[in-house]
Every structure is written in structure tokens, then in C-alpha cells.
Design a protein around this motif. Structure first.
Motif, mmCIF file in Angstrom:
data_model
loop_
_atom_site.group_PDB
_atom_site.id
_atom_site.type_symbol
_atom_site.label_atom_id
_atom_site.label_comp_id
_atom_site.label_asym_id
_atom_site.label_seq_id
_atom_site.Cartn_x
_atom_site.Cartn_y
_atom_site.Cartn_z
ATOM 1 N N PRO A 153 45.092 33.821 45.746
ATOM 2 C CA PRO A 153 44.211 34.032 44.592
ATOM 3 C C PRO A 153 44.959 34.534 43.357
ATOM 4 C CG PRO A 153 43.844 35.723 46.259
ATOM 5 C CD PRO A 153 44.705 34.676 46.889
ATOM 6 N N ILE A 154 46.025 35.296 43.581
ATOM 7 C CA ILE A 154 46.828 35.767 42.444
ATOM 8 C C ILE A 154 47.479 34.575 41.747
ATOM 9 C CG2 ILE A 154 48.826 37.156 41.767
ATOM 10 C CD1 ILE A 154 48.229 38.971 44.157
ATOM 11 N N THR A 155 47.984 33.643 42.540
ATOM 12 C CA THR A 155 48.609 32.444 41.973
ATOM 13 C C THR A 155 47.624 31.664 41.124
ATOM 14 O OG1 THR A 155 50.107 32.265 43.869
ATOM 15 C CG2 THR A 155 49.790 30.284 42.532
ATOM 16 N N VAL A 190 44.982 32.778 39.536
ATOM 17 C CA VAL A 190 44.717 33.524 38.308
ATOM 18 C C VAL A 190 45.849 33.333 37.304
ATOM 19 C CG1 VAL A 190 44.483 35.835 37.312
ATOM 20 C CG2 VAL A 190 43.212 35.235 39.384
ATOM 21 N N SER A 242 48.293 44.664 39.957
ATOM 22 C CA SER A 242 46.925 45.200 40.001
ATOM 23 C C SER A 242 46.082 44.516 41.065
ATOM 24 C CB SER A 242 46.260 45.050 38.626
ATOM 25 O OG SER A 242 46.020 43.688 38.325
ATOM 26 N N MET A 243 46.475 43.281 41.434
ATOM 27 C CA MET A 243 45.730 42.539 42.458
ATOM 28 C C MET A 243 46.328 42.734 43.855
ATOM 29 S SD MET A 243 44.780 38.955 40.486
ATOM 30 C CE MET A 243 43.785 38.346 41.872
ATOM 31 N N GLY A 244 47.300 43.631 43.975
ATOM 32 C CA GLY A 244 47.791 43.997 45.302
ATOM 33 C C GLY A 244 49.013 43.267 45.792
ATOM 34 N N LEU A 245 49.732 42.566 44.915
ATOM 35 C CA LEU A 245 50.899 41.825 45.373
ATOM 36 C C LEU A 245 52.018 42.760 45.835
ATOM 37 C CD1 LEU A 245 52.102 38.994 45.731
ATOM 38 C CD2 LEU A 245 53.101 39.208 43.448
ATOM 39 N N ILE A 289 49.292 41.869 36.207
ATOM 40 C CA ILE A 289 48.124 41.352 36.930
ATOM 41 C C ILE A 289 48.423 41.254 38.420
ATOM 42 C CG2 ILE A 289 46.702 39.295 37.250
ATOM 43 C CD1 ILE A 289 46.988 38.876 34.184
ATOM 44 N N SER A 290 49.597 40.775 38.766
ATOM 45 C CA SER A 290 49.954 40.637 40.180
ATOM 46 C C SER A 290 49.930 41.983 40.900
ATOM 47 C CB SER A 290 51.333 39.996 40.308
ATOM 48 O OG SER A 290 51.350 38.705 39.753
ATOM 49 N N THR A 303 46.968 36.970 50.451
ATOM 50 C CA THR A 303 46.895 37.848 49.277
ATOM 51 C C THR A 303 47.438 37.146 48.031
ATOM 52 O OG1 THR A 303 47.187 39.803 50.680
ATOM 53 C CG2 THR A 303 47.626 40.062 48.326
#
Length: 248
Positions: free
Chosen positions: A136-138, A140, A105-108, A102-103, A133
């Protein structure tokens, strides 16, 4: 079949069916005393549960023992820090698989590349861009972790895969499976810990100093972490009966 027996407002057991039948035959147990076994919805008189077992005519029943066996209020075995830590490590490794996917895929990954590339130019701007950046990943990942724990701990397994692997389970204070709501409340405390940046292990180290090895989230949610998998432990007898006195 394992049978619990109610006597004088207390519960005893469990005992084997053959033992209970013998006690009915020799008068140690009376037909009007209550019994329960897993699968029953409520307590019933032993005479109804085993209608073919009656004292022999003219038999003089022996005096009933004060305790017929293991009293149901015997303390269970509470899971200590290292068992719980081992379970956490296993769950962490399991969650790392979807977390990483997921990270990325979300651009991390791209954000980290930019961070290292721009650190020499302007550290403040680079860190600010990376944080924008990552934030929001955190969120999720925290939600996924919350759902993971709440789902498994309120399931029939009463444990996450990590807890199942080390042989422990989460229960309420009666030793029963917890509801989804209680599991959510228990794990909301863990989320609060993450958001407030408290020392994570403090929530667990507390378990070393409490009587029943409860962490902060256990104390607030009224839960225990017990040794033994849910599928290997007999369900406890129900606490109450209609019009009776077995309520704790």
C-alpha cells in the motif's frame, strides 16, 4: 514586441515591431497582410495593428522576398537522453523527501526492522509480512509521483522542477503547453511501466532512436520534450484564424 506575419497561408517571424513598421512604410508588407503578437487572441491585418504606417505617396514597393526571415516550421531543439536523465535524477531527489516521510509514517521503518529480525527464523514469512506492509505504501508513492509530474508538466512552467533546473520543457506537437488530461495520459504510461515491471529505462532509451527524441510515453501522448524553459521562450503564433488558411 515580436510580431509574426502571415503570407500566402504561411507564417513567418517573429520580427521586431520597428522592422514591421518599416516594411509597411516601404511597401515590403501590405496593410491587408495578417499579423499577430503575444497577447492577441487572433490574427489581424497589419494595417489595423499599425494604422499610422502607410507607404509614402508614389513610392514603388520593392518585390517581397520569398522568405522574410525565420520560418515558423523550423525544427526546435529536442531534449536528448542525458538532459532528460539529469532532470529525472533531480526530480527523484526532490520526491525522496516526501516519499521518505510518508513511508516512515505508514510503518515502513518498523516493517524493515521486523524483516531483518525474522529473516533467520522464517524467510518466507518475513518477506510476505514485509511485502504486505510495503504494497500500500508503494501505491501511495506512485500516486504522489503521478500527480507531481502531471501537475508540473501541465502548468505554466511546462516542466517539473528537475526539468526546469536543466532547462527543458514538455509541449504538444505544436510547441504549446499541454492540457492536464494529456499530462495525465503521458504519465499514466509511466505508471503502467511501474506496475508491469518493465525495464524503466527502455521508455527513455527509445528517445535515442526516434527522429524527435520521443520516449514511448511521448509517442503515445503526442508530446515533445524541448530545450528551453517556458518562461524564456516566446509563445508560438496561433495556428488558425476565422475563415483563414493557417490551420496546420
Amino acid at each position: 514586441m515580436q510580431v509574426w506575419i502571415g503570407r500566402n497561408g504561411e507564417r513567418f517571424g517573429p520580427y521586431g515591431e520597428d522592422e514591421v513598421r518599416q516594411w509597411l512604410r516601404d511597401g515590403t508588407c501590405r496593410p491587408e497582410e495578417l499579423g499577430w503578437y503575444e497577447g492577441m487572441t487572433d490574427w489581424r491585418p497589419l494595417g489595423e495593428m499599425f494604422p499610422d504606417e502607410r507607404p509614402a505617396p508614389g513610392a514603388v514597393p520593392p518585390p517581397p522576398p520569398p522568405f522574410m526571415g525565420v520560418h515558423d516550421t523550423a525544427e526546435p531543439e529536442y531534449a536528448g537522453f542525458w538532459l532528460r536523465f539529469g532532470a529525472w535524477v533531480i526530480d527523484y531527489l526532490i520526491l525522496m523527501v516526501p516519499f521518505t516521510a510518508i513511508s516512515l509514517s505508514m510503518g515502513l521503518g518498523a516493517a524493515m526492522t521486523r524483516l531483518f529480525a525474522e529473516m533467520e527464523k522464517d524467510q518466507t514469512a518475513a518477506i510476505t509480512a514485509y511485502a504486505a506492509t510495503a504494497q500500500p505504501i508503494t501505491y501511495v508513492l506512485l500516486v504522489i509521483g503521478f500527480v507531481y509530474y502531471a501537475f508540473f508538466e501541465s502548468s505554466k512552467w511546462q516542466a517539473t522542477p528537475g526539468k526546469m533546473a536543466v532547462g527543458i520543457r514538455v509541449t504538444d506537437t505544436e510547441g504549446r503547453r499541454i492540457s492536464v488530461g494529456r499530462a495525465a495520459g503521458r504519465n499514466a504510461v509511466r505508471l503502467l511501466n511501474a506496475f508491469t515491471l518493465l525495464v524503466p529505462m527502455v521508455f527513455y532509451v527509445v528517445a535515442a532512436f526516434t527522429q524527435r527524441k520521443q520516449g514511448v510515453h511521448d509517442l503515445l501522448a503526442s508530446t515533445y520534450v524541448l530545450v528551453g524553459r517556458a518562461d524564456k521562450v516566446a509563445a508560438p503564433a496561433p495556428r488558425g484564424r476565422t475563415g483563414g488558411s493557417f490551420d496546420a
